[in-house]
Design a protein around this motif. Sequence first.
Motif, PDB file in Angstrom:
ATOM      1  N   SER A  99     -29.889 -85.461  -0.383  1.00 16.32           N
ATOM      2  CA  SER A  99     -28.867 -84.726  -1.119  1.00 16.32           C
ATOM      3  C   SER A  99     -28.847 -83.285  -0.627  1.00 16.32           C
ATOM      4  CB  SER A  99     -29.171 -84.808  -2.614  1.00 16.32           C
ATOM      5  OG  SER A  99     -28.120 -84.232  -3.338  1.00 16.32           O
ATOM      6  N   ILE A 100     -28.076 -82.453  -1.312  1.00 18.25           N
ATOM      7  CA  ILE A 100     -28.042 -81.044  -0.940  1.00 18.25           C
ATOM      8  C   ILE A 100     -29.358 -80.378  -1.315  1.00 18.25           C
ATOM      9  CG2 ILE A 100     -25.531 -80.785  -0.995  1.00 18.25           C
ATOM     10  CD1 ILE A 100     -25.778 -79.665  -3.794  1.00 18.25           C
ATOM     11  N   ARG A 101     -29.642 -79.282  -0.616  1.00 19.92           N
ATOM     12  CA  ARG A 101     -30.928 -78.621  -0.801  1.00 19.92           C
ATOM     13  C   ARG A 101     -30.820 -77.154  -1.184  1.00 19.92           C
ATOM     14  NH1 ARG A 101     -34.699 -82.187   1.273  1.00 19.92           N
ATOM     15  NH2 ARG A 101     -33.905 -83.670   2.786  1.00 19.92           N
ATOM     16  N   SER A 102     -29.616 -76.568  -1.090  1.00 20.23           N
ATOM     17  CA  SER A 102     -29.525 -75.131  -1.344  1.00 20.23           C
ATOM     18  C   SER A 102     -28.089 -74.712  -1.655  1.00 20.23           C
ATOM     19  CB  SER A 102     -30.011 -74.350  -0.119  1.00 20.23           C
ATOM     20  OG  SER A 102     -29.100 -74.505   0.959  1.00 20.23           O
ATOM     21  N   ILE A 103     -27.971 -73.510  -2.194  1.00 19.55           N
ATOM     22  CA  ILE A 103     -26.662 -72.899  -2.423  1.00 19.55           C
ATOM     23  C   ILE A 103     -25.938 -72.734  -1.093  1.00 19.55           C
ATOM     24  CG2 ILE A 103     -25.488 -70.806  -3.237  1.00 19.55           C
ATOM     25  CD1 ILE A 103     -26.662 -72.257  -5.571  1.00 19.55           C
ATOM     26  N   GLY A 104     -26.679 -72.350  -0.055  1.00 17.01           N
ATOM     27  CA  GLY A 104     -26.083 -72.183   1.268  1.00 17.01           C
ATOM     28  C   GLY A 104     -25.470 -73.480   1.775  1.00 17.01           C
ATOM     29  N   GLN A 105     -26.158 -74.594   1.553  1.00 17.40           N
ATOM     30  CA  GLN A 105     -25.616 -75.882   1.987  1.00 17.40           C
ATOM     31  C   GLN A 105     -24.375 -76.234   1.179  1.00 17.40           C
ATOM     32  OE1 GLN A 105     -28.275 -79.274   1.726  1.00 17.40           O
ATOM     33  NE2 GLN A 105     -27.157 -80.327   3.351  1.00 17.40           N
ATOM     34  N   ILE A 106     -24.383 -75.940  -0.106  1.00 17.33           N
ATOM     35  CA  ILE A 106     -23.190 -76.163  -0.924  1.00 17.33           C
ATOM     36  C   ILE A 106     -22.031 -75.380  -0.325  1.00 17.33           C
ATOM     37  CG2 ILE A 106     -22.101 -75.707  -3.167  1.00 17.33           C
ATOM     38  CD1 ILE A 106     -24.910 -76.227  -4.417  1.00 17.33           C
ATOM     39  N   ASN A 107     -22.263 -74.123  -0.008  1.00 14.30           N
ATOM     40  CA  ASN A 107     -21.232 -73.263   0.558  1.00 14.30           C
ATOM     41  C   ASN A 107     -20.676 -73.832   1.862  1.00 14.30           C
ATOM     42  OD1 ASN A 107     -19.563 -71.136   1.183  1.00 14.30           O
ATOM     43  ND2 ASN A 107     -21.189 -69.660   1.474  1.00 14.30           N
ATOM     44  N   ARG A 108     -21.555 -74.365   2.708  1.00 15.17           N
ATOM     45  CA  ARG A 108     -21.114 -74.925   3.987  1.00 15.17           C
ATOM     46  C   ARG A 108     -20.326 -76.225   3.819  1.00 15.17           C
ATOM     47  NH1 ARG A 108     -26.282 -73.246   5.046  1.00 15.17           N
ATOM     48  NH2 ARG A 108     -27.151 -75.356   4.962  1.00 15.17           N
ATOM     49  N   LEU A 109     -20.665 -77.008   2.805  1.00 24.98           N
ATOM     50  CA  LEU A 109     -20.064 -78.334   2.655  1.00 24.98           C
ATOM     51  C   LEU A 109     -18.831 -78.366   1.761  1.00 24.98           C
ATOM     52  CD1 LEU A 109     -23.264 -80.547   2.229  1.00 24.98           C
ATOM     53  CD2 LEU A 109     -21.813 -80.342   4.258  1.00 24.98           C
ATOM     54  N   GLN A 110     -18.737 -77.466   0.798  1.00 24.65           N
ATOM     55  CA  GLN A 110     -17.670 -77.544  -0.198  1.00 24.65           C
ATOM     56  C   GLN A 110     -16.294 -77.413   0.434  1.00 24.65           C
ATOM     57  OE1 GLN A 110     -18.927 -73.774  -2.215  1.00 24.65           O
ATOM     58  NE2 GLN A 110     -16.724 -73.536  -2.560  1.00 24.65           N
ATOM     59  N   ARG A 111     -15.366 -78.207  -0.084  1.00 24.01           N
ATOM     60  CA  ARG A 111     -13.974 -78.153   0.345  1.00 24.01           C
ATOM     61  C   ARG A 111     -13.124 -77.420  -0.674  1.00 24.01           C
ATOM     62  NH1 ARG A 111     -14.330 -84.533   1.241  1.00 24.01           N
ATOM     63  NH2 ARG A 111     -15.526 -84.146  -0.651  1.00 24.01           N
ATOM     64  N   LEU A 112     -13.540 -77.418  -1.930  1.00 27.41           N
ATOM     65  CA  LEU A 112     -12.822 -76.688  -2.967  1.00 27.41           C
ATOM     66  C   LEU A 112     -13.102 -75.199  -2.802  1.00 27.41           C
ATOM     67  CD1 LEU A 112     -13.474 -78.941  -6.088  1.00 27.41           C
ATOM     68  CD2 LEU A 112     -11.453 -78.897  -4.605  1.00 27.41           C
ATOM     69  N   LYS A 113     -12.097 -74.407  -2.994  1.00 27.79           N
ATOM     70  CA  LYS A 113     -12.212 -72.959  -2.796  1.00 27.79           C
ATOM     71  C   LYS A 113     -12.762 -72.272  -4.039  1.00 27.79           C
ATOM     72  CE  LYS A 113     -10.215 -73.120   1.222  1.00 27.79           C
ATOM     73  NZ  LYS A 113     -11.099 -73.544   2.267  1.00 27.79           N
ATOM     74  N   ASP A 114     -13.616 -71.280  -3.825  1.00 31.51           N
ATOM     75  CA  ASP A 114     -14.124 -70.446  -4.915  1.00 31.51           C
ATOM     76  C   ASP A 114     -13.019 -69.492  -5.366  1.00 31.51           C
ATOM     77  OD1 ASP A 114     -16.705 -71.517  -4.725  1.00 31.51           O
ATOM     78  OD2 ASP A 114     -17.306 -70.045  -3.215  1.00 31.51           O
ATOM     79  N   ASN A 115     -13.189 -68.948  -6.558  1.00 33.03           N
ATOM     80  CA  ASN A 115     -12.306 -67.900  -7.048  1.00 33.03           C
ATOM     81  C   ASN A 115     -13.175 -66.842  -7.712  1.00 33.03           C
ATOM     82  OD1 ASN A 115     -10.631 -66.198  -8.579  1.00 33.03           O
ATOM     83  ND2 ASN A 115      -9.089 -67.793  -8.782  1.00 33.03           N
ATOM     84  N   ASP A 116     -13.342 -65.724  -7.035  1.00 32.97           N
ATOM     85  CA  ASP A 116     -14.139 -64.644  -7.609  1.00 32.97           C
ATOM     86  C   ASP A 116     -13.299 -63.395  -7.836  1.00 32.97           C
ATOM     87  OD1 ASP A 116     -13.876 -63.978  -4.955  1.00 32.97           O
ATOM     88  OD2 ASP A 116     -16.016 -63.875  -4.536  1.00 32.97           O
ATOM     89  N   GLN A 117     -12.005 -63.617  -8.080  1.00 39.98           N
ATOM     90  CA  GLN A 117     -11.119 -62.502  -8.391  1.00 39.98           C
ATOM     91  C   GLN A 117     -11.502 -61.905  -9.744  1.00 39.98           C
ATOM     92  OE1 GLN A 117      -7.051 -63.772  -8.247  1.00 39.98           O
ATOM     93  NE2 GLN A 117      -7.296 -64.783  -6.275  1.00 39.98           N
TER      94      GLN A 117
END
Length: 179
Positions: A99-117
Amino acid sequence: MHQERILKTTLSSPATQDVARSLKTPTDIAEEGVAAISEELRTLLADVMALYVKTKNFHWHMSGPHFRDYHLLLDEQGSQIFEMTDDIAERARKLGGTSIRSIGQINRLQRLKDNDQDDVRPQEMLSELMSDNQQLTAFMRATHAVCDEHGDVATASLLENWIDQTERRTWFLFEAADE
C-alpha cells in the motif's frame, strides 16, 4: 553511480529479500494480477486520502447561512471516506501487494486535485466535492475492470459498495449545491 550501486546492494541484500518475501501473502491470483490490482489500489487510496483531506478542509472552513447543514454533511461524508482507507490498504496487502507509505507517495499518485485556497465559497466547495466524487466513481469503475480481468471478485465486491457510497455522496452534494 555510487548511490545506484548502494541501492542495488540494499535491494538485493538478504534482509531486504526477507522483508519482500514476508510481505507476499498466499493467493491464487497470478503475480501480474496482484501487481496490477495493488497498483490500482495504491492510486485509488491516494485519491481517497486526497478527497478525505479536501472534504475535511471544506468542513473546517465552511461558512454562510447553511453552515450547520453543510458542516454536518461534510463531516459525515469525511467519516465515510476515511472508513474506506483501511479497507483499501488492507485489501492490497491481503493480495500480497503493498500500500502507500507516505504523504509524499500520496502526492505523487493522487489524481484528484488539492484545494488550498484561502477563500472558497460554500457552493464552490460543494460543487468541487461533487466533481471529485464523480471522478472517484470513474476511478473505482476502472479499478473494478482490472479486478475483473484478473478474477479478483473480493476486491470487485468492495468496489461495488464504495461506488454506491460515492454515488450517494455525489447525489447529496448535487442536491445541496443546487440552492
